[in-house]
Scaffold this active site. Structure first.
Site, PDB file in Angstrom:
ATOM      1  N   HIS A 209       0.838  -1.212   0.000  1.00 17.80           N
ATOM      2  CA  HIS A 209       0.000   0.000   0.000  1.00 17.80           C
ATOM      3  C   HIS A 209       0.862   1.247   0.000  1.00 17.80           C
ATOM      4  O   HIS A 209       0.433   2.319  -0.412  1.00 17.80           O
ATOM      5  CB  HIS A 209      -0.976   0.011   1.183  1.00 17.80           C
ATOM      6  CG  HIS A 209      -0.349   0.358   2.494  1.00 17.80           C
ATOM      7  ND1 HIS A 209       0.445  -0.528   3.193  1.00 17.80           N
ATOM      8  CD2 HIS A 209      -0.367   1.499   3.226  1.00 17.80           C
ATOM      9  CE1 HIS A 209       0.873   0.059   4.303  1.00 17.80           C
ATOM     10  NE2 HIS A 209       0.391   1.280   4.335  1.00 17.80           N
TER      11      HIS A 209
ATOM     12  N   LYS B 200       3.172  -1.983  12.215  1.00 21.49           N
ATOM     13  CA  LYS B 200       4.175  -1.238  12.990  1.00 21.49           C
ATOM     14  C   LYS B 200       4.512   0.083  12.288  1.00 21.49           C
ATOM     15  O   LYS B 200       4.515   1.148  12.904  1.00 21.49           O
ATOM     16  CB  LYS B 200       5.432  -2.110  13.102  1.00 21.49           C
ATOM     17  CG  LYS B 200       6.495  -1.579  14.021  1.00 21.49           C
ATOM     18  CD  LYS B 200       7.769  -2.396  13.954  1.00 21.49           C
ATOM     19  CE  LYS B 200       7.596  -3.851  14.338  1.00 21.49           C
ATOM     20  NZ  LYS B 200       8.890  -4.558  14.496  1.00 21.49           N
TER      21      LYS B 200
ATOM     22  N   LYS C 147       9.405  -8.933   5.390  1.00 16.91           N
ATOM     23  CA  LYS C 147      10.385  -9.633   6.232  1.00 16.91           C
ATOM     24  C   LYS C 147      11.046 -10.700   5.385  1.00 16.91           C
ATOM     25  O   LYS C 147      10.441 -11.226   4.445  1.00 16.91           O
ATOM     26  CB  LYS C 147       9.679 -10.298   7.425  1.00 16.91           C
ATOM     27  CG  LYS C 147      10.573 -10.543   8.622  1.00 16.91           C
ATOM     28  CD  LYS C 147      10.858  -9.235   9.331  1.00 16.91           C
ATOM     29  CE  LYS C 147      11.264  -9.362  10.743  1.00 16.91           C
ATOM     30  NZ  LYS C 147      11.026  -8.117  11.475  1.00 16.91           N
TER      31      LYS C 147
HETATM   32  N1  GLU Z   1      13.855  -5.984  12.201  1.00 13.22           N
HETATM   33  C1  GLU Z   1      13.405  -4.778  12.826  1.00 13.22           C
HETATM   34  C2  GLU Z   1      11.929  -4.897  13.189  1.00 13.22           C
HETATM   35  O1  GLU Z   1      11.404  -5.975  13.335  1.00 13.22           O
HETATM   36  C3  GLU Z   1      13.740  -3.536  12.014  1.00 13.22           C
HETATM   37  C4  GLU Z   1      13.101  -3.420  10.682  1.00 13.22           C
HETATM   38  C5  GLU Z   1      13.613  -2.268   9.832  1.00 13.22           C
HETATM   39  O2  GLU Z   1      14.363  -1.435  10.318  1.00 13.22           O
HETATM   40  O3  GLU Z   1      13.257  -2.256   8.656  1.00 13.22           O
HETATM   41  O4  GLU Z   1      11.274  -3.928  13.437  1.00 13.22           O
END
Ligand code: GLU
Length: 474
Positions: free
Chosen positions: A68, A97, A109
């Site tokens: 998005h 988040k 991820k």
């Molecule tokens: N791996 C971290 C998280 O779970 C950082 C992710 C990031 O900085 O893109 O928030």
């Protein structure tokens, strides 16, 4: 840790249940909600790497949960337990988040099935570079596409390898360094990224302590960090920094749980010293006057003000939730509390500060790093001296008007301009405070009892706006 495929599935189910519960408060079209919930793309790849004369096949995955907003964003995990459902769950959390803290990215991820503790640096470099090359081939990584970062089992070293591989294959691309965040400062990183998740957790917990209504509910007295008793699980980058910042502000770290066991001291444990002890001896056990816990899971059940799980998912589950005695569970890790456990904790009146808000400091500073890479200039480089000259004129005027001169220390404190680290920390603090009050506002307006549902709902509503123009491309 997600020990079996089944655990990965349980983790994903748990995240979906959190989403569904929050979505039940939303007036968005059910179709839009379904689109917001689902993972947009999953890429699985197997690739060969030569290790000491033999060829080994490695499995990698990258999940882009939401497009998005672009780029999508989220870490890369190196662990033998990486599986599709686990990575999907983690990518899903990233979307919400980012929305909670107004970072304009979709969630993603990635992971590679490799044990970073038993693999040589050479193997890790080869595997990281090859995994990066596989993503580059498919246009699955890039400053405007998808931007990885460190996660469990990876750090700035791996991010530097990824950036270097990208630059080599995309020779001459101006924004190339923005293809990954969490890089070393000398290789396009930003000051303050390494400790950002831990510092963000500290800001979030501090904000909760200053929230009188919430503290009344939690049965905690005193609106500051001073004297609060904390048990932390995981002394990695996140747990170490979070515990250290809390300790520096007066909290007492009474317990530290690690893989090999736990240590407890009701008078407090010096986090930096305990970390040093573990690095030197290879174990957290037998530190100073602390009591050893052979089974570190038992330590989570001790009385404390804040239990800070900062290791892996599914740590507080239906089996142990009933025995948790903390007043607040502060989720430093992603998904440490399952949906079943959450119900039990909430029934016991325990406050949960959820991952999608509390550990968002990492991605927030990743966003600042990405902005730095796109603009190709260090924050503060152009304005610092001008700011200082203006402060100096003001201090001089105050001195001449009052007839009193300040000490050299006072003068330098007042004159100091903003450099990169102060700007990063100011941006992070502001983000964590604003997001906290936004989530609390949703709780009040919608009469929602728990912070996770409110954080999810706040994120869902923000993401929903991006789909208002849906239908332009049938
Ligand atoms: N791996 C971290 C998280 O779970 C950082 C992710 C990031 O900085 O893109 O928030």
């Amino acid at each position: 840790m997600a020990k079996t495929d089944n655990e990965g599935r349980k983790f994903l189910e748990s995240v979906h249940q959190f989403f569904d519960h929050a979505a039940s408060y939303s007036k968005l079209d059910p179709g839009i909600l379904a689109q917001i919930k689902t993972c947009n793309s999953v890429y699985k790849v197997s690739f060969p790497v030569e290790i000491e004369g033999r060829v080994e096949v490695f499995e990698g995955i990258r999940v882009q949960h939401s497009h998005h907003k672009l780029p999508s964003k989220g870490g890369i995990r190196f662990s033998m337990q990486v599986d599709e459902d686990e990575v999907k769950a983690l990518a899903t959390i990233m979307t919400f988040k980012c929305a909670v803290v107004d970072v304009p990215f979709g969630g993603a991820k990635g992971g590679v099935k490799i044990n970073p503790r038993t693999s040589s640096v050479k193997t890790l470099e080869k595997v990281t570079r090859r995994y990066a090359a596989e993503l580059i081939k498919r246009n699955l990584i890039g400053p405007g596409m998808d931007v990885p970062a460190p996660d469990y089992g990876t750090g700035s070293r791996e991010m530097a390898w990824i950036a270097d591989t990208y630059q080599a294959l995309k020779y001459g691309e101006t924004n190339a360094l923005g293809c990954v965040t969490g890089k070393p400062v000398g290789q396009g990183g930003i000051r303050g990224r390494a400790e950002a998740t831990g510092l963000g957790i500290y800001y979030g917990i501090r904000e909760a302590f200053s929230d009188t209504d919430l503290m009344k509910k939690a049965g905690i007295e005193g609106n500051t960090m001073e004297g609060k008793r904390i048990i932390v699980q995981g002394l990695g980058n996140v747990g170490y920094n979070a515990a250290n910042f809390c300790q520096q502000d007066g909290a007492i770290i009474i317990g530290i749980a690690e893989r090999e066991g736990g240590i407890y001291n009701s008078n407090g444990i010096d986090v930096a010293e305990a970390f040093k002890h573990r690095s030197e001896t290879g174990s957290i056990l037998n530190f100073g006057q602390c009591k050893n816990f052979e089974n570190s899971a038992d330590l989570l059940e001790e009385e404390c003000d804040v239990l800070l799980p900062a290791a892996l998912e599914n740590q507080i589950n239906a089996d142990n939730a009933g025995r948790i005695k903390a007043k607040i569970v502060a989720e430093g890790a992603n998904g440490p509390v399952t949906r079943d456990a959450e119900k039990i904790l909430l029934q016991k009146g325990i406050i949960i500060i959820p991952d999608l808000y509390l550990n968002a400091g990492g991605v927030t500073v990743s966003y600042f790093e990405w902005l730095k890479n796109l603009s190709n200039v260090r924050f503060g480089r152009m304005g610092k001296r001008a700011e200082e000259a203006s402060h100096r004129r003001l201090v001089n005027a105050i001195e001449s008007a009052s007839g009193k001169s300040m000490s050299t220390h006072e003068r330098s404190l007042l004159i100091q301009g903003s450099d990169e680290i102060s700007l990063v920390r100011s941006g992070l603090e502001d983000t964590m405070i604003n997001a906290y009050h936004e989530v609390r506002g949703v709780m009040n307006r919608k009469d929602i009892e728990d912070m996770r549902t409110a954080a999810f709902l706040s994120a869902i509503e923000k993401i929903g706006v991006s789909y208002e123009a849906l239908g332009i491309f049938p």
